[in-house]
Design an enzyme around this catalytic site. Structure first.
Site, mmCIF file in Angstrom:
data_model
loop_
_atom_site.group_PDB
_atom_site.id
_atom_site.type_symbol
_atom_site.label_atom_id
_atom_site.label_comp_id
_atom_site.label_asym_id
_atom_site.label_seq_id
_atom_site.Cartn_x
_atom_site.Cartn_y
_atom_site.Cartn_z
ATOM 1 N N ALA A 1 0.827 -1.211 0.000
ATOM 2 C CA ALA A 1 0.000 0.000 0.000
ATOM 3 C C ALA A 1 0.856 1.253 0.000
ATOM 4 O O ALA A 1 0.459 2.292 0.528
ATOM 5 C CB ALA A 1 -0.922 -0.021 1.213
ATOM 6 N N ALA B 1 3.193 2.672 -5.248
ATOM 7 C CA ALA B 1 2.975 1.763 -6.376
ATOM 8 C C ALA B 1 1.690 0.966 -6.154
ATOM 9 O O ALA B 1 0.853 0.832 -7.060
ATOM 10 C CB ALA B 1 4.166 0.823 -6.543
ATOM 11 N N GLN C 1 21.872 1.132 -4.416
ATOM 12 C CA GLN C 1 22.297 2.543 -4.396
ATOM 13 C C GLN C 1 22.701 3.022 -3.006
ATOM 14 O O GLN C 1 21.950 2.840 -2.045
ATOM 15 C CB GLN C 1 21.162 3.436 -4.895
ATOM 16 N N LEU D 1 18.187 9.782 6.130
ATOM 17 C CA LEU D 1 18.430 10.547 4.894
ATOM 18 C C LEU D 1 18.306 12.054 5.089
ATOM 19 O O LEU D 1 17.383 12.526 5.746
ATOM 20 C CB LEU D 1 17.409 10.128 3.829
HETATM 21 C C1 LIG Z 1 14.152 8.482 3.142
HETATM 22 C C2 LIG Z 1 13.810 8.284 1.697
HETATM 23 C C3 LIG Z 1 13.503 9.368 0.899
HETATM 24 C C4 LIG Z 1 13.163 9.183 -0.444
HETATM 25 N N1 LIG Z 1 12.859 10.271 -1.204
HETATM 26 C C5 LIG Z 1 12.504 10.083 -2.498
HETATM 27 C C6 LIG Z 1 12.141 11.192 -3.318
HETATM 28 O O1 LIG Z 1 12.128 12.338 -2.881
HETATM 29 N N2 LIG Z 1 11.794 10.944 -4.597
HETATM 30 C C7 LIG Z 1 11.788 9.695 -5.131
HETATM 31 O O2 LIG Z 1 11.461 9.545 -6.308
HETATM 32 N N3 LIG Z 1 12.108 8.627 -4.364
HETATM 33 C C8 LIG Z 1 12.455 8.788 -3.071
HETATM 34 N N4 LIG Z 1 12.773 7.706 -2.307
HETATM 35 C C9 LIG Z 1 12.525 6.359 -2.827
HETATM 36 C C10 LIG Z 1 11.029 6.069 -2.797
HETATM 37 O O3 LIG Z 1 10.460 6.653 -1.657
HETATM 38 C C11 LIG Z 1 10.703 4.575 -2.762
HETATM 39 O O4 LIG Z 1 11.483 3.883 -3.695
HETATM 40 C C12 LIG Z 1 9.235 4.367 -3.096
HETATM 41 O O5 LIG Z 1 8.424 5.167 -2.277
HETATM 42 C C13 LIG Z 1 8.844 2.909 -2.948
HETATM 43 O O6 LIG Z 1 7.455 2.822 -3.101
HETATM 44 P P1 LIG Z 1 6.742 1.420 -3.219
HETATM 45 O O7 LIG Z 1 5.294 1.680 -3.407
HETATM 46 O O8 LIG Z 1 7.435 0.584 -4.226
HETATM 47 O O9 LIG Z 1 7.002 0.707 -1.811
HETATM 48 P P2 LIG Z 1 6.676 1.164 -0.306
HETATM 49 O O10 LIG Z 1 6.189 2.538 -0.201
HETATM 50 O O11 LIG Z 1 7.876 0.767 0.480
HETATM 51 O O12 LIG Z 1 5.476 0.216 0.085
HETATM 52 C C14 LIG Z 1 5.636 -1.167 0.273
HETATM 53 C C15 LIG Z 1 4.326 -1.737 0.749
HETATM 54 O O13 LIG Z 1 4.403 -3.151 0.756
HETATM 55 C C16 LIG Z 1 3.869 -3.647 1.966
HETATM 56 N N5 LIG Z 1 4.491 -4.944 2.229
HETATM 57 C C17 LIG Z 1 5.792 -5.296 2.099
HETATM 58 N N6 LIG Z 1 5.956 -6.599 2.397
HETATM 59 C C18 LIG Z 1 4.736 -7.091 2.717
HETATM 60 C C19 LIG Z 1 4.262 -8.358 3.123
HETATM 61 N N7 LIG Z 1 5.061 -9.425 3.264
HETATM 62 N N8 LIG Z 1 2.939 -8.483 3.367
HETATM 63 C C20 LIG Z 1 2.095 -7.441 3.248
HETATM 64 N N9 LIG Z 1 2.503 -6.209 2.876
HETATM 65 C C21 LIG Z 1 3.806 -6.043 2.610
HETATM 66 C C22 LIG Z 1 4.187 -2.586 2.993
HETATM 67 O O14 LIG Z 1 3.317 -2.669 4.091
HETATM 68 C C23 LIG Z 1 3.936 -1.322 2.163
HETATM 69 O O15 LIG Z 1 2.574 -1.016 2.173
HETATM 70 C C24 LIG Z 1 13.143 7.885 -0.979
HETATM 71 C C25 LIG Z 1 13.461 6.799 -0.187
HETATM 72 C C26 LIG Z 1 13.822 6.991 1.139
HETATM 73 C C27 LIG Z 1 14.224 5.809 1.949
#
Ligand SMILES: Cc1cc2nc3c(=O)[nH]c(=O)nc-3n(C[C@H](O)[C@H](O)[C@H](O)COP(=O)(O)OP(=O)(O)OC[C@H]3O[C@@H](n4cnc5c(N)ncnc54)[C@H](O)[C@@H]3O)c2cc1C
Length: 567
Positions: free
Chosen positions: A11, A14, A227, A239
């Site tokens: 959630a 993505a 990275q 960060l």
């Molecule tokens: C401090 C920080 C700052 C950043 N700033 C930027 C920025 O300014 N701009 C940019 O482009 N990128 C930035 N990034 C990178 C970016 O934030 C992330 O790569 C991106 O938000 C990942 O989104 P996601 O939806 O893929 O995963 P996430 O937002 O990590 O969501 C993962 C989801 O999967 C769920 N999940 C995982 N495993 C399980 C499981 N086994 N069972 C059930 N649920 C599960 C979690 O509960 C969560 O809801 C930053 C990263 C960090 C660490």
């Protein structure tokens, strides 16, 4: 049994973008997350999201070229073109949903500069961009009545003959284990940063989705590309956003020199992240450090700008190292931040190749940091990740809905799948005489830090791989002290550790295999990029047994041939 057309695991941005797209078209869609949705790690994103808007003279081709160059020519150019071409529309969509981006003096959407890009094309909400977008997106999820399984932990993908038909998950509140059936499953489970310590990532970033897909037969791609972000805070590794350098902050060494002059005379502090991180480690190794760190200097930006645009990092630096960045430079060093590799997908998020070029799992889709499309290649540009999540979250939902409308549910025995998972968990709970979860977790992170840092060698990576394989054996006897059912976080930590060990092994195997330096993978024993032999992706499959099987697929080149990379 719970049953849906499309089930989204995750959630974050993505997952929410995917669930929203599926829900808008009327599909029976559900989203499942191990934390309450707005606590997903996307919440931590600070600096912004990239898009080339034509009304300010920008062009998606320029964004695409910067991304290809940033990736050190490992990114697939067809996927990069898709992402950069669709970025403008997606940004406008976010604004229309209600994201209140910062404005410029003329009242238009404001931009800031980010690393590795020749134009300022990063749109932002102060230094809390992820939080702002995630909350707006969650309002939409509620508006469209998406079924949300929050605080459910997915433990395995249900598959049969290479097709995915649902997941097994534990409701954390009760400890009950359930099967959830879905015609299509989208993995949006985020990154694996906690395989290393310290890391900018939250404790929940444990690579679960990558491991689940890998165990189910899908390949992981370019896992060696981890990275290191140049500005993470001394000690904790929290960060400090690239937005600070985007606003004009300097990097200085112990002599007060802006040392990036020697490494990237044109782009200086805004060279790409791999270049800046290597420069910092070189300065530190040459003794131009202060206690293992260099300094981020924001003083000349002035208090007003800092408090308007960088208030979060002002607070973090004050709280964690007692530095007021309006008055003093703050100690920083490179820290693990992002996984460029992940579950191999096509540009529509499919985790299998319908034309048969590579194998995978049908009915399974992936998007966001857990996936490798690959738009980041060897090095991600700052602010391209949030873009990746929304573009490929949406596209994977479109493809998943097509798949769900063309296929029936997979038939499987709920009792067998749930029973199998319960037995695995019980075996962990019954362990005695082994190590504590935290001990193995720390040993793994230490081995990975030592062997797969900013600079790598064959011996160092092999040592890490041997250590991780030893830990996989120790994991079989790991002790879970809490034997209860309700919110057994000790058991969840153990299950997460199993996932992290799979990821750690894949990172080390990929690192040893790639005998060149490209992007974030910088080897002292193979210091040059080798376009003759290594213009290819490394795919890793699990099995047979405990083995890792490798396969190579060529990088997709559409318009930009590899060239020397200078900033
Ligand atoms: C401090 C920080 C700052 C950043 N700033 C930027 C920025 O300014 N701009 C940019 O482009 N990128 C930035 N990034 C990178 C970016 O934030 C992330 O790569 C991106 O938000 C990942 O989104 P996601 O939806 O893929 O995963 P996430 O937002 O990590 O969501 C993962 C989801 O999967 C769920 N999940 C995982 N495993 C399980 C499981 N086994 N069972 C059930 N649920 C599960 C979690 O509960 C969560 O809801 C930053 C990263 C960090 C660490």
């Amino acid at each position: 049994m719970y049953s849906h057309d499309v089930l989204v695991l995750g959630a974050g941005l993505a997952g929410m973008r995917a669930a929203l797209e599926a829900a808008r078209s009327g599909a029976n869609v559900a989203m499942l997350s191990k934390v309450y949705p707005v606590r997903s790690h996307s919440n931590a994103a600070q600096g912004g999201i990239n898009a080339a808007l034509t009304d300010r003279g920008d062009d998606w081709h320029e964004h695409a070229y910067d991304t290809v160059k940033g990736s050190d020519f490992l990114g697939d150019q067809d996927a990069i073109e898709v992402m950069c071409r669709e970025a403008g529309q997606e940004l406008i969509n976010l604004e229309h949903m209600g994201v209140i981006f910062n404005r410029d003096d003329e009242g238009r959407l404001g931009t800031r500069a980010f690393g590795g890009q020749r134009r300022a094309r990063t749109f932002f909400v102060a230094d809390i961009t992820g939080q702002a977008i995630l909350h707006v997106m969650y309002e939409q999820i509620l508006k469209y009545n998406v079924r949300v399984y929050d605080e459910w932990y997915a433990t395995t993908l249900i598959t049969d003959h290479g097709r995915c038909g649902g997941v097994v998950a534990m409701e954390m509140r009760t400890g009950e284990v359930h099967a959830i059936r879905a015609k299509a499953v989208i993995l949006a489970t985020g990154g694996l940063g906690r395989v290393f310590e310290p890391s900018t990532n939250a404790l929940i970033c444990t690579g679960d989705g990558m491991s689940l897909a890998y165990r189910a037969g899908a390949p992981l791609m370019d896992m060696e590309m981890v990275q290191y972000h140049p500005t993470t805070l001394k000690g904790s590794g929290v960060l400090l956003s690239e937005g600070a350098r985007g606003e004009g902050a300097y990097l200085i060494n112990s002599r007060g020199e802006r040392f990036m002059e020697r490494y990237a005379p044109n782009m200086m502090e805004l060279a790409s992240r791999d270049v800046v991180s290597r420069a910092e480690i070189t300065e530190i190794n040459e003794g131009n450090d202060i206690d293992g760190c260099v300094l981020l200097d924001c003083r000349h930006l002035g208090r007003a700008k800092i408090m308007e645009r960088l208030m979060y990092i002002h607070e973090v630096a004050m709280d964690l190292v007692g530095v007021d960045i309006t008055k003093d430079p703050v100690p920083i060093r490179p820290g693990v931040h992002y996984q460029m590799g992940g579950i191999k997908t096509d540009v529509d998020g499919r985790c299998w190749d319908p034309s048969g070029g590579w194998k995978g799992v049908e009915g399974l889709f992936a998007a966001g940091e857990t996936a490798c499309v690959s738009v980041h290649g060897g090095n991600r540009l700052g602010a391209n990740s949030l873009l990746d999540t929304v573009i490929f979250g949406r596209r994977s939902a479109e493809a998943a809905m097509d798949y769900a409308s063309a296929n029936n549910h997979l038939e499987f025995s709920e009792d067998n799948w749930v029973g199998g998972e319960k037995a695995t968990m019980q075996a962990l709970l019954d362990n005695s005489g082994g190590d504590l979860v935290a001990k193995v977790r720390l040993d793994m992170a230490t081995a990975m830090d030592e062997g797969l840092g900013v600079y790598r060698t064959e011996e160092g990576m092999q040592r890490a791989l041997d250590a991780v394989r030893g830990m996989k054996d120790r994991f079989k006897n790991v002790i879970v002290q809490d034997k209860g059912k309700a919110f057994n976080t000790n058991l969840i930590f153990a299950l997460e550790l199993g996932c992290m060990l799979d990821c750690a092994e894949a990172i080390a195997v990929g690192g040893i295999d790639r005998k060149e330096s490209r992007g974030a993978h910088s080897r002292l024993d193979y210091a040059a990029r080798d376009d003759e032999n290594w213009m290819k992706h490394i795919l890793l499959y699990q099995g047979p047994g405990d083995q890792v099987t490798k396969e190579y697929v060529p990088i997709v080149i559409t318009q930009w041939q590899p060239e020397e990379r200078k900033y």
